[in-house]
Every structure is written in structure tokens, then in C-alpha cells.
Write a protein that holds these residues in place. Structure first.
Motif, mmCIF file in Angstrom:
data_model
loop_
_atom_site.group_PDB
_atom_site.id
_atom_site.type_symbol
_atom_site.label_atom_id
_atom_site.label_comp_id
_atom_site.label_asym_id
_atom_site.label_seq_id
_atom_site.Cartn_x
_atom_site.Cartn_y
_atom_site.Cartn_z
ATOM 1 N N TRP A 134 0.859 -1.171 0.000
ATOM 2 C CA TRP A 134 0.000 0.000 0.000
ATOM 3 C C TRP A 134 0.895 1.220 0.000
ATOM 4 C CZ3 TRP A 134 1.219 3.029 4.142
ATOM 5 C CH2 TRP A 134 1.695 2.396 5.303
ATOM 6 N N SER A 135 0.335 2.390 -0.308
ATOM 7 C CA SER A 135 1.111 3.621 -0.186
ATOM 8 C C SER A 135 0.141 4.741 0.147
ATOM 9 C CB SER A 135 1.862 3.908 -1.482
ATOM 10 O OG SER A 135 1.137 4.783 -2.284
ATOM 11 N N ASP A 136 0.505 5.510 1.171
ATOM 12 C CA ASP A 136 -0.380 6.574 1.655
ATOM 13 C C ASP A 136 0.320 7.924 1.613
ATOM 14 O OD1 ASP A 136 -2.316 4.711 2.241
ATOM 15 O OD2 ASP A 136 -1.926 4.680 4.398
ATOM 16 N N ALA A 137 -0.468 8.947 1.333
ATOM 17 C CA ALA A 137 0.036 10.310 1.499
ATOM 18 C C ALA A 137 -0.014 10.637 2.988
ATOM 19 C CB ALA A 137 -0.827 11.292 0.717
ATOM 20 N N VAL A 138 1.063 11.260 3.488
ATOM 21 C CA VAL A 138 1.104 11.626 4.910
ATOM 22 C C VAL A 138 1.579 13.065 5.063
ATOM 23 C CG1 VAL A 138 1.582 9.283 5.731
ATOM 24 C CG2 VAL A 138 3.494 10.786 5.154
ATOM 25 N N LEU A 139 1.221 13.666 6.196
ATOM 26 C CA LEU A 139 1.791 14.953 6.595
ATOM 27 C C LEU A 139 2.575 14.687 7.874
ATOM 28 C CD1 LEU A 139 -1.207 17.336 5.827
ATOM 29 C CD2 LEU A 139 1.015 17.305 4.671
ATOM 30 N N ARG A 140 3.790 15.187 7.924
ATOM 31 C CA ARG A 140 4.715 14.722 8.953
ATOM 32 C C ARG A 140 4.405 15.173 10.371
ATOM 33 N NH1 ARG A 140 9.474 12.614 7.185
ATOM 34 N NH2 ARG A 140 9.782 12.129 9.371
ATOM 35 N N ARG A 141 3.866 16.350 10.555
ATOM 36 C CA ARG A 141 3.589 16.748 11.939
ATOM 37 C C ARG A 141 2.577 15.797 12.551
ATOM 38 N NH1 ARG A 141 4.185 21.543 15.167
ATOM 39 N NH2 ARG A 141 3.608 20.882 17.243
ATOM 40 N N ARG A 142 1.535 15.547 11.795
ATOM 41 C CA ARG A 142 0.490 14.662 12.278
ATOM 42 C C ARG A 142 1.034 13.245 12.483
ATOM 43 N NH1 ARG A 142 -4.805 13.028 8.704
ATOM 44 N NH2 ARG A 142 -5.651 11.499 10.160
ATOM 45 N N MET A 143 1.735 12.769 11.480
ATOM 46 C CA MET A 143 2.237 11.400 11.523
ATOM 47 C C MET A 143 3.252 11.205 12.651
ATOM 48 S SD MET A 143 4.372 9.408 8.546
ATOM 49 C CE MET A 143 6.010 8.824 8.942
ATOM 50 N N ASP A 144 4.272 12.062 12.682
ATOM 51 C CA ASP A 144 5.365 11.836 13.634
ATOM 52 C C ASP A 144 4.909 12.053 15.075
ATOM 53 O OD1 ASP A 144 6.621 11.643 11.213
ATOM 54 O OD2 ASP A 144 8.330 12.887 11.728
ATOM 55 N N SER A 145 4.005 13.018 15.290
ATOM 56 C CA SER A 145 3.599 13.245 16.677
ATOM 57 C C SER A 145 2.736 12.082 17.171
ATOM 58 C CB SER A 145 2.883 14.586 16.845
ATOM 59 O OG SER A 145 1.764 14.655 16.015
ATOM 60 N N TRP A 146 1.993 11.484 16.257
ATOM 61 C CA TRP A 146 1.225 10.289 16.637
ATOM 62 C C TRP A 146 2.178 9.143 16.972
ATOM 63 C CZ3 TRP A 146 0.746 5.275 14.826
ATOM 64 C CH2 TRP A 146 -0.332 4.529 15.340
ATOM 65 N N LEU A 147 3.160 8.944 16.092
ATOM 66 C CA LEU A 147 4.145 7.884 16.347
ATOM 67 C C LEU A 147 4.831 8.109 17.689
ATOM 68 C CD1 LEU A 147 5.931 7.550 12.869
ATOM 69 C CD2 LEU A 147 4.466 5.836 13.960
ATOM 70 N N ALA A 148 5.164 9.365 17.953
ATOM 71 C CA ALA A 148 5.906 9.682 19.181
ATOM 72 C C ALA A 148 5.099 9.328 20.428
ATOM 73 C CB ALA A 148 6.285 11.163 19.193
ATOM 74 N N GLU A 149 3.806 9.536 20.368
ATOM 75 C CA GLU A 149 2.984 9.171 21.531
ATOM 76 C C GLU A 149 3.029 7.674 21.788
ATOM 77 O OE1 GLU A 149 -1.093 10.592 21.583
ATOM 78 O OE2 GLU A 149 -0.357 12.546 20.909
ATOM 79 N N ARG A 150 2.912 6.915 20.700
ATOM 80 C CA ARG A 150 2.980 5.451 20.857
ATOM 81 C C ARG A 150 4.361 5.062 21.387
ATOM 82 N NH1 ARG A 150 -1.035 6.962 19.040
ATOM 83 N NH2 ARG A 150 -1.368 7.225 21.249
ATOM 84 N N VAL A 151 5.383 5.680 20.791
ATOM 85 C CA VAL A 151 6.751 5.352 21.177
ATOM 86 C C VAL A 151 6.972 5.667 22.660
ATOM 87 C CG1 VAL A 151 9.143 6.129 20.894
ATOM 88 C CG2 VAL A 151 7.783 5.514 18.886
ATOM 89 N N HIS A 152 6.440 6.781 23.105
ATOM 90 C CA HIS A 152 6.615 7.117 24.520
ATOM 91 C C HIS A 152 5.951 6.069 25.412
ATOM 92 C CE1 HIS A 152 7.238 9.335 28.164
ATOM 93 N NE2 HIS A 152 5.943 9.383 28.408
ATOM 94 N N GLU A 153 4.731 5.704 25.066
ATOM 95 C CA GLU A 153 4.036 4.687 25.872
ATOM 96 C C GLU A 153 4.836 3.385 25.907
ATOM 97 O OE1 GLU A 153 0.320 4.301 23.820
ATOM 98 O OE2 GLU A 153 -0.357 6.298 24.485
ATOM 99 N N MET A 154 5.315 2.982 24.729
ATOM 100 C CA MET A 154 6.015 1.695 24.655
ATOM 101 C C MET A 154 7.357 1.734 25.383
ATOM 102 S SD MET A 154 5.249 0.907 20.647
ATOM 103 C CE MET A 154 5.826 -0.757 20.504
ATOM 104 N N THR A 155 8.111 2.790 25.178
ATOM 105 C CA THR A 155 9.440 2.851 25.786
ATOM 106 C C THR A 155 9.361 3.123 27.285
ATOM 107 O OG1 THR A 155 9.585 5.157 25.056
ATOM 108 C CG2 THR A 155 10.717 3.513 23.719
#
Ligand code: FAD
Ligand code: SF4
Lengths: 583, 292
Positions: A134-155
């Protein structure tokens, strides 16, 4: 007035202070360094993938990100691929990823060959879909800040966590051996694994002596506008689970080698350009003008329809993996993933950086976990490099076919010859013949060929222009939008300027050494006083001298002048500098 | 570490919020109450202590029941665990002396009912009284060491000592480092700034922020109100009756006339300068005569 003083904000202001609050002294922890099993620097796709994989394997992981928020420093065109052949894709690591943060799946892909207002369009959806899950269009502020929240919870579960507004400024060494990192905002930290996922212009890669910032031909410069468009569905005649990608090449960028792109987001468009940096410098082109040439081309009139509201102007360098992807992206406990290791693949017109950063991040993490379980975590780097080879990642980043083709293709006599052949009558006849048999479109859609495109004017400028001239139709309709001026673009950006502490220092202000930045800097321009770089005439004892001057205030931290000018170049301290809201 | 931070509600003197009557007296009813601005620094010191050493951060205030919101604000600022409000009619209209007795008793009560506080933090001066007495007097009642004008601090839990950097005489040019045994009282200077140079501290900070956002919404559940009876305080020693301070009057500071007439005189112009001196002379006489 609340005392809600975020330490991240607070210390950021400290150095400007005259008062020495210093360490009150030594009653406390002594001078033992803080230690984490793994420190990940940067929380873009590469860092997020590494951190998530480490955390999932129970490795105590600390993630340090310099932005006020992950994504606030990042720019991409925005087409994120999940390759079928990749050992890890972003949704393997973050299962809710697509639903939570992606803008639109990209289901149609077009390449427009442009000569003046003549355009010949190829549908290259086949190339786009080759090896694509698959391939999706993304905007980085939205994408990375979402990832960061997950990453914080996991780490956090592992005893680590993610901190924003912390800039790592170098490697901590003990007897020449890399043992950790040093930061602007924190005391030094030691770790068994250091993942440099700090993107292009990686200060860690440079500190380790693995990358230099010398040759413009190793980099692309990307410039982008996010354009507000609430009714994308109507304008493109697509449903909400469809999206389009359009690429542009030919003579609309004069002779600068590179191209333009347009991707549909949920309610906006990402429109931008990616050029070879050496070509940009050689042509003394103004990046914002090249972007404007695309924005105002009649071809875009159909979609923009006379309306233009730019949400954000941004820019960033992009490494060319064909030339800089490190075959051994590690040194001691340090591993480089993503742009930091040069893992950004320009596969013909298709740009693949984010997906490789994800794969590399996960592989590096896995290599560490394996090495550790065998009792020798120092082998992580070598294992990681081996995994990149075994999984076929390195072959994509540094295709042998390109290396073979470019040996011939980029030498100038040969390059000139190909260029002349394409442009000649014979060349044009061949093109027409090919096109009748539909062969041209098929050729363009060939993933095999797209990997060996040489970096000459032929594929970027001459061929598309000739195609458009020979086979194209004039575009009907017009496009009378007016993109904002550079001053307005800068004015719309958010900055937290580190007053009195500029992150770039001009070492040589002569025009010969640093003059290229006046045009190549995406927020500077000849005859524009409000940018970063300016050329000034200085009078000394009746002599007139042309000198370059620098004001970092409007800097968007793209990295260009680190390569094309003689500077001491660093990223701003944590939380300082530009803050992208779209990215 | 168990810390208690003293805070107080004061009229919101900020532009647009504060309201004066025709005579220039403050209209308490019309002016909103906010946390005393200088208390912010005390709260930051308490927060730093909690982040670095864990334990409980309590916030205490003496005042009317409406102070709850001030405490709520303090709670979300310092990520406090417990709130104490010392409040009843008998405590009203107290001067700094009566206030100090009441606060000290409240702190002792915490020691009896919770645990012995290790540190008490107070801000430097309130925005309404501007005396700067309350902190030191409270400490005198407790018979603890006091460290004032503190701009940075560090605690040794095993040795049970605190070491601070302080401005000597509140002077920014002169900084000394002093040490005291715990428990102690810390009066923070407005120059106080917390430092968090360990990743672990910043991560704890992040955790606290998340926890406290919820807690502050239902702050009443963490609020304990004590009246004079519960504190065993004799009404004669607290509130208005226990206040030796007599306020003889409040003079509004006259507003500067908004428009003044000015005559510009060139210092080189001798005759002009002569006339300036003539103009000024009567004032110098008056100042001399008025001095007492
Ligand atoms: C205009 C443009 C178009 C592009 N189009 C595409 C596309 O369509 N598809 C695609 O796949 N790729 C595209 N790319 C490339 C893609 O953006 C990158 O390859 C990708 O972002 C790399 O990911 P990364 O995790 O390695 O680094 P980044 O995403 O750059 O993340 C690095 C992170 O590290 C942080 N950081 C940096 N230095 C420090 C430090 N010293 N201390 C702490 N933190 C630090 C940064 O703030 C950032 O969050 C494009 C790039 C540009 C500029
Ligand atoms: S000053 Fe340098 S880093 Fe900043 S925007 Fe210009 S070229 Fe990019």
C-alpha cells in the motif's frame, strides 16, 4: 501565570542568562552518567521504528527528539510506501498507523512531461504499484507526533521514554570509543546502543566520521508547499479512499535537474519540487521560484481553480542513496538509520526515504537484540549491516545497475551525446515510434529502468521536454493563482528564535566560498533583504568588496548551506528554531 | 521527601482584571483572586524536589473558602498531591504575625496527621501586602533553619541536608552557597529556576504532568480544610484579634498627570538655565522643611 514550567521550556532559556545557577554542587548524584540500554536520537520514522522494536523486545530505551513535538522539524513529499519485499513496514510496527495518521491512499499515479504549455501524460500506476503493498500520502507533523505518543508509551514500559526539546550535540567517547551522547539540555548519557535516526545532516554521523557534508552532487533539495483544499474529492473526482500522485518534469524548471510532485491529502495538497543540489547551484536557481513555476503552470489550473491558500512553505535536503548510503552504517555502539545513513532512494521519479528508514530502524533494533542475546551487544552494528544486505535493502539503496549505467552515463561527453541524440531528429522519430506501440509509457513504468536513470539532464529535462513537444497536447484552461512572496512565506512560519545563539556560523564570507547559498537557500534570494543569506557590497578604503552575510532567523533548517557554503553548521538547541505544523 | 508549599490568593493586579473605586481603593469583590505571582517560584522549587526525590508535595494556604481555586491552580502547577486550606471566620483579617502562627500550626498538624514535612517552601513577598514577613515568621514559630533568596537547590537524602545557592541581600551580583540540615524552610527568590538535566527527571516530570491533569479537575477530593478548632488555635491569637499590626490608613498613590507642560531649555543657554534653577529652588526648600 501558572507555575507550569515545563523543564523543556525552562532550560531552553538558560544559556542567555547571566546568573550562574549551575549545579549547586555535588551533594547529589556525583558525576556518574545516566545509563540506558539504548538511546535513540530523533523520532522520525527511522527513530520511531527502532524505538518501538527495541521496546517490544524489552530493551530499556530512551528517545531524544529536538523538536517541540516530533514532526515539528520534518518535511517529506509525503508518499509513504509499504513494500511487499520489505521485512518491516510501518503498519507491522504500529498496526493502527494507517487509520490514525495517514491522509489518503494513493491509487493513481501520473507522470507529466512538460514543454511550455504542451504536456504529455503517462499513467505510471504500474511502476507505483510494483512491490507495493500500500502507499499513503502523509503529513509529517500529524504522523510523527502520533508515532511519538505510541513510542513514549512503549518505551516508558521499559524504564525509558521519549523526551522532546532535547538536542543531542555529539557523541560521548571514552578513550576514543563511542559510549554515549552529549546533549545541549541534559548531562551526558551512556548507552549500549546508540541509534542515530537524526535525519539528513546528521550531526552524529558527521561526529563519527561516517558522513561529510562536502559534495552537492550527493544531495537533493526538496521544497514544498502544503496547499489548503477542502474539496479534494470534487476537484480530483475521487472518493475519500482514493488519492492521486502527479509528477512533473521537462522544461518548466529551466535546466535544473529534478522534478515536481503533487500528492492529494485529506483536505490539502502537497506540492513540491526535488532537485539535484549541484544542479541547483550550477544554475543559480531560486528554489522558491522553481516551486512557483510549478504552482502557476496551466496544468495545475484545473485543480486549483483560481484559489490558492498556502498553509505552509518548507524545505529539507534529501540524501541520494545511490551515492551516500553507507554500506557499513555503524561505528562501535553507534548505528545509523534512515537519512542519517543516507538511506533515501530516488527510484527514478519515485522517492522512497520514509519506508527505508522504518525498515532500517527495525533491523538495527533487531540486530542489537540478537547480539545482546548472544552476549555481545558490540556486534550489533555488523549484524545490522548484514541484515540490510540479506534483506535486499542495500541492493535497493545502491543498485548495481545504476552503478554500471552511471559509469558511462554521467561522464559528460557521453551525457552530452545522449542528450543530443534524444533531441535529434532520429531520436524524436524513435520516440514517436515507441509511443505508437505504447512502448514509451511501458518504458517509463519499468522499475528495472527507473533504477538506473543517470543523473544527467537527459531524463529530467531533455527527454520529457522532447516527449511533450513531439507527443503532447497544449493544456487548455489557465492558472492565474498567485503564490505568496518569500517574505510572506517566512512571515507565516512559526519560529522560536534562539536570540544571540545562532546555530549556523559563516566561516568564510567571500562570494566564492559561500555565495552559492544566496540563491540555493530556500528562504533567501538575490535582491531579497529578509532572507538568511545576502550578498552585500562593502566599501573598504575606497575599494568595493562583495561579501556574503547571514542571519539565521528565517532559517528552515534545510541543511543546504551546510553543503554549499563554508559554515559551522548545527541544528538549533532543543525546541528552538522553526516549527512546522504540517511538514 | 514531604514538602509543603505556602501559597496565598491575591487580587489579580494585572491590567484589565483589577478594579478600583473612585477614591482609588481596591474593589476586592470585583477583582478576581489569583495565586500570588511570587509563589510560582516556591512551587517550582517544590516540583523540582518532587521530580528529583519523589514523595509528596502538599500546598497550604490560609484564606476564605473561595481560595479553593487558587489551590487548584497550585495543584496543577506543582503537580501537588495534597491541598490544605486553613479557613474560618476567626482567622479572617489576620496580619502577617497571626497568619504565621496559623500556618506554623497547620504545618505541625501535617506532621501529626501525615508525616513530618522535610521542607517548607514560600515565595518572596505577596503582591498585596509586599511585606515579606510571613515566610520567616512562620519559620520562627517552627524553630527551623531558614534559607532565603534561594535561586537553586540540591538535597542529600542520606545526609538529610540541603544545599542552596542564594543571592546575598537579594543581590544578583553576589551569590553564596550555604547548607542546612532538614527540615528547613526555603524562601525562593524570583530568580529561582529549576534545572532538569537528567533524562530520568524529565521523564518523571512528564508522568506527573499526565497524572495531575486529571487530579486537578477533581481537586476537592484532595483538599483538607482545617478550622481553628481543629488546629486547637485560640481565637485570641489568630485572625484580626491576634494581629498586632495597625494599618493607620491607605494612601492611594496619586496618578501622574497624563499631560505635562514642558519647556525645553538648551543647557548652553545661561539665562535659560538660570530660570530653571529659579523654578526648582522652592521644591528643594520644601523637601528640606518637610523632612522628619
Ligand atoms: C520535499 C521532500 C519530499 C520527500 N518525499 C518523500 C516521499 O514522497 N516518500 C518518502 O518515503 N520519502 C520522501 N522524502 C524523504 C523522507 O522525508 C526522509 O527520507 C525521511 O523523513 C527520513 O526519515 P528519518 O527517520 O531518517 O529522518 P527524519 O524524518 O528527518 O527524522 C529525524 C528526526 O531527528 C530529529 N533530530 C535531528 N537531529 C537531532 C538531534 N541532534 N537531536 C535530537 N533530535 C534530532 C529531527 O527533529 C527529526 O524528528 C522527501 C523529503 C523531502 C525533503
Ligand atoms: S540558512 Fe541554510 S539551513 Fe537555513 S534555510 Fe537557508 S540554506 Fe537551509
Amino acid at each position: 501565570m501558572a507555575a507550569n514550567t515545563d523543564p523543556e521550556e525552562k532550560t531552553a532559556d538558560a544559556p542567555a542568562e547571566a546568573i550562574d545557577r549551575g549545579e549547586v554542587a555535588s551533594v547529589a548524584d556525583g558525576d556518574d552518567y545516566e545509563h540506558y540500554e539504548a538511546v535513540v536520537v530523533g523520532c522520525g520514522p527511522g527513530g520511531a521504528a527502532a524505538a518501538a522494536t527495541l521496546a517490544r523486545n524489552g530493551v530499556e530505551t530512551l528517545v531524544l527528539e529536538r523538536g517541540v513535538d516530533a514532526g515539528s522539524k520534518n518535511v517529506s513529499g509525503g508518499l509513504l510506501y509499504a513494500e511487499e519485499s520489505a521485512p518491516y513496514t510501518i503498519d507491522d510496527l504500529f498496526p493502527e498507523f494507517r487509520e490514525a495518521t495517514a491522509e489518503r491512499p494513493i491509487t493513481d499515479y501520473y507522470l507529466h512531461n512538460v514543454a511550455g504549455n504542451r504536456v504529455k501524460t503517462f499513467d505510471i500506476t504500474d511502476l507505483h504499484e510494483h512491490d507495493t503493498e500500500w502507499s499513503d500520502a502523509v503529513l509529517r507533523r500529524r504522523m510523527d507526533s502520533w508515532l511519538a505518543e505510541r513510542v513514549h508509551e512503549m518505551t516508558r514500559e521499559t524504564g525509558g521514554g521519549l523526551l522532546t526539546e532535547v538536542r543531542v550535540n555529539g557523541l560521548l567517547r571514552d578513550g576514543g570509543e563511542i559510549v554515549g551522547v552529549t546533549c545541549d539540555e541534559l548531562d551526558p548519557i551512556t548507552a549500549d546502543l546508540i541509534v542515530a535516526a537524526d535525519g539528513v545532516n546528521s550531526e552524529l554521523a558527521r561526529d563519527a566520521g561516517l558522513m561529510d557534508w562536502e559534495r552537492p552532487e550527493e544531495w537533493f533539495q526538496g521544497v514544498k508547499a502544503v496547499v489548503d483544499l477542502p474539496d479534494v474529492d470534487d476537484r480530483f473526482d475521487i472518493s475519500e479512499d482514493e488519492g492521486e500522485a502527479h509528477l512533473f518534469s521537462g522544461d518548466l524548471f529551466s535546466d535544473v535537474r529534478g522534478g515536481g510532485f503533487l500528492y492529494t491529502n485529506e483536505e490539502s495538497l502537497s506540492i513540491g519540487t526535488v532537485f539535484h543540489l549541484d544542479s541547483l547551484v550550477a544554475e543559480e536557481a531560486e528554489p522558491h521560484e522553481l516551486l512557483d513555476a510549478l504552482l502557476t503552470h496551466p496544468l495545475l489550473g484545473e485543480w486549483l481553480d483560481g484559489e490558492y491558500h498556502e498553509r505552509e512553505y518548507s524545505a529539507k535536503l534529501v540524501p541520494d542513496s545511490k551515492k551516500v548510503a553507507l554500506r557499513e552504517p555503524h561505528a562501535g555502539r553507534l548505528v545509523l538509520v534512515g537519512d542519517a545513513g543516507g538511506q533515501m532512494q530516488a527510484q527514478g521519479p519515485i522517492i522512497k526515504g520514509m519506508n527505508h528508514a522504518v525498515t532500517a530502524g527495525a533491523l538495527a533494533a533487531e540486530a542489537f537484540v540478537e547480539a545482546r542475546s548472544r552476549g555481545d551487544s558490540t556486534l550489533a552494528g555488523e549484524r545490522y549491516a548484514k541484515r540490510l544486505r540479506d534483506e535486499g535493502v542495500m541492493a535497493k539503496l545502491r543498485p548495481r545497475r545504476y552503478e554500471a549505467a552511471s559509469v558511462l552515463g554521467e561522464r559528460s561527453p557521453v551525457a552530452n551525446l545522449t542528450d543530443r541524440v534524444v533531441d535529434s531528429r532520429a531520436g524524436r522519430t524513435v520516440l514517436r515510434a515507441l509511443s505508437r506501440a505504447n512502448g514509451l509509457e511501458r518504458l517509463y513504468g519499468s522499475p528495472y529502468l527507473s533504477m538506473m536513470v543517470p543523473d544527467t539532464a537527459t531524463p529530467y529535462v531533455t527527454l520529457p521536454a522532447v516527449i511533450a513537444e513531439e507527443l503532447g497536447e497544449p493544456v487548455e484552461g489557465e492558472n492565474d493563482i498567485e503564490p505568496p512572496s518569500l517574505a510572506d512565506r517566512i512571515g507565516e512560519l512559526t519560529y522560536d528564535t534562539d536570540v544571540g545563539n545562532p546555530h549556523i556560523e559563516l566561516l568564510d564570507s567571500s562570494v566564492e566560498a559561500s555565495g552559492a547559498a544566496v540563491t540555493a537557500c530556500p528562504v533567501s534570494a538575490r535582491d531579497f533583504g529578509g532572507g538568511c543569506y545576502r550578498e552585500e557590497v562593502v566599501k573598504t578604503n575606497g575599494d568595493e568588496e562583495r561579501l556574503v552575510s547571514l542571519d539565521t532567523q528565517p532559517c528552515v533548517e534545510c541543511g543546504t548551506c551546510a553543503i554549499v557554503a563554508d559554515t559551522r553548521w548545527e541544528h538549533p538547541r532543543g525546541g528552538k528554531g522553526v516549527e512546522f505544523r504540517e511538514g | 521527601m514531604y514538602t509543603v508549599t505556602l501559597t496565598k490568593g491575591v487580587p489579580d493586579f494585572s491590567e484589565g482584571a483589577v478594579s478600583f473605586d473612585e477614591d482609588g481603593h481596591l474593589e476586592r469583590g470585583k477583582t478576581p483572586t489569583v495565586m500570588n505571582p511570587n509563589d510560582r517560584f516556591a512551587l517550582e522549587a517544590a516540583l523540582q524536589t518532587k521530580v528529583r526525590h519523589g514523595g509528596t508535595a502538599a500546598v497550604m494556604s490560609m484564606g476564605p473558602p473561595g481560595y479553593g481555586e487558587v489551590l487548584q491552580e497550585a495543584m496543577s502547577s506543582v503537580y501537588a498531591d495534597e491541598l490544605f486550606l486553613l479557613s474560618d471566620r476567626e482567622m479572617a483579617a489576620a496580619d502577617t504575625w497571626a497568619t504565621s502562627i496559623t500556618l506554623a500550626t497547620g504545618i505541625e498538624r501535617i506532621a501529626e496527621t501525615r508525616e513530618q514535612p522535610d521542607l517548607v517552601f514560600a515565595g518572596f513577598k505577596t503582591a498585596d501586602g509586599e511585606t515579606g514577613h510571613t515566610g520567616p515568621q512562620t519559620c520562627w514559630c517552627l524553630d527551623w533553619p531558614i534559607l532565603t533568596h534561594v535561586i537553586a537547590l540540591d538535597i542529600d537524602e542520606t545526609e538529610r541536608t540541603i544545599r542552596v545557592k542564594r543571592l546575598v541581600e537579594g543581590d544578583i551580583e553576589e551569590i553564596e552557597t550555604v547548607e542546612a540540615p532538614l527540615p528547613a524552610m526555603i524562601v525562593t527568590d524570583p530568580e529561582f529556576e529549576p534545572t532538569y538535566r537528567k533524562a530520568e527527571h524529565r521523564l518523571t516530570f512528564k508522568d506527573l504532568r499526565e497524572e495531575t491533569t486529571e487530579r486537578a479537575e477533581s481537586y476537592e477530593e484532595h483538599l483538607t480544610t482545617w478550622d481553628h478548632a481543629e488546629l486547637n488555635l485560640d481565637p485570641d491569637y489568630i485572625g484580626l484579634d491576634g494581629s498586632p499590626t495597625i494599618v493607620s490608613g491607605v494612601d492611594p498613590i496619586p496618578k501622574a498627570p497624563s499631560e505635562r507642560e514642558a519647556t525645553v531649555v538648551d543647557p548652553g543657554d545661561e539665562a535659560g538655565m538660570e530660570s530653571v534653577l529659579d523654578e526648582l529652588l522652592p521644591y528643594t526648600n520644601r523637601a528640606a522643611a518637610g523632612g522628619d
